[in-house]
Design an enzyme around this catalytic site. Structure first.
Site, short mmCIF file in Angstrom:
data_model
loop_
_atom_site.label_atom_id
_atom_site.label_comp_id
_atom_site.label_asym_id
_atom_site.label_seq_id
_atom_site.Cartn_x
_atom_site.Cartn_y
_atom_site.Cartn_z
CG ASP A 44 -0.07 55.55 15.44
OD1 ASP A 44 0.23 56.13 16.50
OD2 ASP A 44 -0.38 56.16 14.40
NE ARG A 70 -3.78 63.67 12.79
CZ ARG A 70 -2.62 63.98 12.24
NH1 ARG A 70 -2.57 64.59 11.08
NH2 ARG A 70 -1.49 63.66 12.84
CD GLN A 102 7.17 60.19 16.80
OE1 GLN A 102 8.36 60.29 17.04
NE2 GLN A 102 6.27 60.62 17.64
NE ARG A 158 -3.51 55.52 14.82
CZ ARG A 158 -3.59 54.85 15.97
NH1 ARG A 158 -3.95 53.59 15.98
NH2 ARG A 158 -3.29 55.44 17.10
CE LYS A 165 6.62 53.53 18.62
NZ LYS A 165 5.60 53.58 17.59
N GLY A 166 4.16 51.07 22.91
CA GLY A 166 3.96 51.37 24.34
C GLY A 166 3.57 50.12 25.10
N GLY A 191 1.77 58.74 21.45
CA GLY A 191 0.73 58.45 22.43
C GLY A 191 0.58 56.96 22.58
CG HIS A 192 2.86 54.78 24.46
ND1 HIS A 192 3.25 54.65 23.17
CD2 HIS A 192 3.95 55.15 25.16
CE1 HIS A 192 4.53 54.95 23.09
NE2 HIS A 192 4.98 55.27 24.28
CB THR A 193 -3.93 53.14 24.66
OG1 THR A 193 -4.17 54.34 23.95
CG2 THR A 193 -5.10 52.85 25.59
CG ASN A 229 5.66 63.58 18.14
OD1 ASN A 229 6.12 63.20 19.22
ND2 ASN A 229 6.42 63.66 17.06
CB THR A 269 -1.45 62.13 19.77
OG1 THR A 269 -0.59 61.22 20.44
CG2 THR A 269 -0.98 63.54 20.04
P1 IMP Z 1 4.97 65.80 13.85
O1 IMP Z 1 5.81 64.72 14.46
O2 IMP Z 1 3.86 66.26 14.76
O3 IMP Z 1 5.79 66.93 13.30
O4 IMP Z 1 4.21 65.18 12.58
C1 IMP Z 1 4.92 64.75 11.41
C2 IMP Z 1 4.30 63.49 10.83
O5 IMP Z 1 4.53 62.41 11.72
C3 IMP Z 1 2.78 63.56 10.64
O6 IMP Z 1 2.44 62.80 9.50
C4 IMP Z 1 2.24 62.88 11.87
O7 IMP Z 1 0.96 62.33 11.66
C5 IMP Z 1 3.28 61.80 12.07
N1 IMP Z 1 3.39 61.37 13.46
C6 IMP Z 1 4.00 62.01 14.48
N2 IMP Z 1 3.92 61.29 15.61
C7 IMP Z 1 3.25 60.16 15.30
C8 IMP Z 1 2.90 59.00 16.05
O8 IMP Z 1 3.18 58.85 17.24
N3 IMP Z 1 2.22 58.06 15.36
C9 IMP Z 1 1.93 58.17 14.05
N4 IMP Z 1 2.26 59.22 13.31
C10 IMP Z 1 2.92 60.20 13.94
#
Ligand code: IMP
Length: 445
Positions: free
Chosen positions: A13, A302, A223, A304, A16-17, A40-42, A38, A299
């Site tokens: 987060d 939640r 990530q 942060r 990067k996007g 997400g970019h805005t 998993n 995404t």
């Molecule tokens: P998963 O990638 O959905 O398996 O989640 C594993 C961990 O990586 C969790 O703590 C998620 O909140 C975190 N996570 C996965 N993708 C992102 C992202 O794009 N941004 C921030 N945290 C992420």
């Protein structure tokens, strides 16, 4: 052969996007190499906002090649929805290419992700529940279904049968009769195949040819370094490698094709999900940063977790990625604070000091952040257009970060708009090839 990798230098987060979208203007292709939806970019363009989860940020430029590499895990339903939404807004998506070797997220992966979290109870990872971990697990177990399988009905059916049966067993304690019907699933995935077929390609070859012809290829990580499955805060990590090294494996180009690695870091730190976070703020300041920075997941929505900038983690991410430059985003969020704190070292429960990121999980879990105070600034930064427009204290903050990380700052984010990303001399010189006067790591602001 200019391959440029953009990676997250924190816990994801970092923005990067948006940065990839900006750099895409100067590139010929934008490529995703790991993760899935998993991420997400805005992206904000004028008064328009775009939310992307799978499609590379470069898609908004007509005629740019956009690639989803073999290292990505694709939920085809999400990809098709994203394509529809872009088409509905008249975005030309014909430049998208999808690796035939990329793995697919299947309905049972989503069920297993939620079941796995339920099983862990209070030890939950806090995954995005998008099926990422179970899909990578099947890939490693050689039970994965790949994009190319969508184009061969017989193979697809065979592979689904082999992969699905063990899932039924493990899901039984959670769902008596999980909605996993072979026929329905095969039909559905074949339909996805028809819809995606025009985009499926040998993307490794395609990228190699582009690089060989001297084209600029931007490789966009998802990530961040601290969520890396090998080097991050395991087990509170994602199931892929969000490091620059993975850009090579996740696309099928050799590491020598990569010339630049830019790490994106916020001017503070955030993390979603569980796991250690030494510089986390629990009191009012944490909430202030969350509200000011709009720190809610793209995404999952939640909230942060927020904290001061963690330089121990940033130095670690710099090393793991061999970063050649840093991009510091959301500097504007810190405006109006008298003093800004940064974590320069960790301290263990028995007083041990850690300048480097501790490799042992137990140690890391018990460390606290040692904070240093730097002067803040009161000015709103939204109107700044060059680093020289920044207040002295903001520039000094950036210089301190560059010095600690040992790499220059190339870009600075002071707001959501494209015009609110400031280029430093170092940034212009490396990416745009412009002459810059006396660019060295620290004096480049
Ligand atoms: P998963 O990638 O959905 O398996 O989640 C594993 C961990 O990586 C969790 O703590 C998620 O909140 C975190 N996570 C996965 N993708 C992102 C992202 O794009 N941004 C921030 N945290 C992420």
């Amino acid at each position: 052969m200019p391959g440029i990798v953009i990676v997250g230098a924190q816990w994801g987060d970092e923005g990067k996007g948006k940065i990839t979208d900006l750099l895409a203007e100067h590139g010929d292709a934008v490529v995703r190499f790991q993760g899935g939806n998993n991420a997400g970019h805005t992206i904000v363009r004028g008064d328009q906002e775009w939310k992307l989860h799978l499609i590379p940020s470069g898609i908004l430029y007509p005629g740019k090649r956009c690639v989803i590499g073999n290292g990505v895990v694709i939920d085809p339903r999400v990809l098709i929805d994203e394509l529809h939404a872009l088409r509905a807004r008249r975005v030309d998506v014909s430049g998208l290419r999808i690796s035939a070797n990329a793995h697919l997220i299947m309905p049972y992966h989503l069920l297993l992700d939620s079941a796995g979290e339920a099983k862990l109870g209070s030890l939950q990872i806090g995954t995005t529940r998008r099926g990422i971990g179970p899909c990578y697990a099947d890939k490693a177990a050689r039970l994965g279904i790949r994009v190319q399988d969508l184009l061969d009905e017989k193979i697809l059916k065979k592979k689904i049968v082999a992969a699905m049966e063990p899932k039924r067993q493990s899901l039984r304690p959670f769902e008596k009769d999980p909605a996993l019907d072979l026929h329905t699933m095969t039909e559905e995935y074949l339909t996805f195949g028809h819809q995606l077929e025009q985009h499926v390609a040998d993307t490794s070859k395609l990228l190699w040819e582009m690089l060989d012809a001297g084209k600029k290829v931007i490789l966009e990580g998802a990530q961040g370094a601290m969520l890396d499955i090998d080097h991050g805060t395991y087990p509170f990590v994602t199931s892929s490698n969000p490091l620059a090294g993975a850009a090579s494996v996740g696309t099928g180009i050799g590491p020598l094709a990569i010339e630049e690695v830019w790490g994106i870091a916020k001017a503070y730190t955030t993390r979603v999900g569980a796991g250690p976070f030494p510089s986390e703020l629990h009191e009012e300041m944490g909430e202030t940063i969350r509200q000011r920075g709009g720190e809610f997941g793209t995404t999952t929505g939640r909230p942060r977790r927020t904290g001061w900038l963690d330089l121990v983690a940033l130095r670690y991410a710099t090393r793991l990625n061999t970063l050649s430059a840093l991009v510091v985003t959301k500097l504007d969020v810190l405006s109006g604070l008298d003093r800004i704190k940064v974590c320069t070292r960790y301290r263990g429960p028995e007083g041990a000091v850690f300048e480097d990121f501790p490799y042992h999980q137990t140690v890391l879990h018990h460390t606290t952040a040692e904070l240093m105070e730097l002067p803040g600034w009161s000015e709103d930064l939204g109107e700044c257009r060059t680093p020289s427009d920044l207040p002295d204290a903001a520039r000094e903050y950036l210089e301190f970060i560059a010095e600690q990380a040992g790499v220059p700052v190339a870009l600075i984010g002071v707001g959501p708009g494209r015009e609110q990303v400031l280029w430093t001399e170092a940034g212009r010189q490396t990416l745009l090839g412009e002459d810059a006067v006396a660019v060295s790591g620290r004096s480049a602001l």
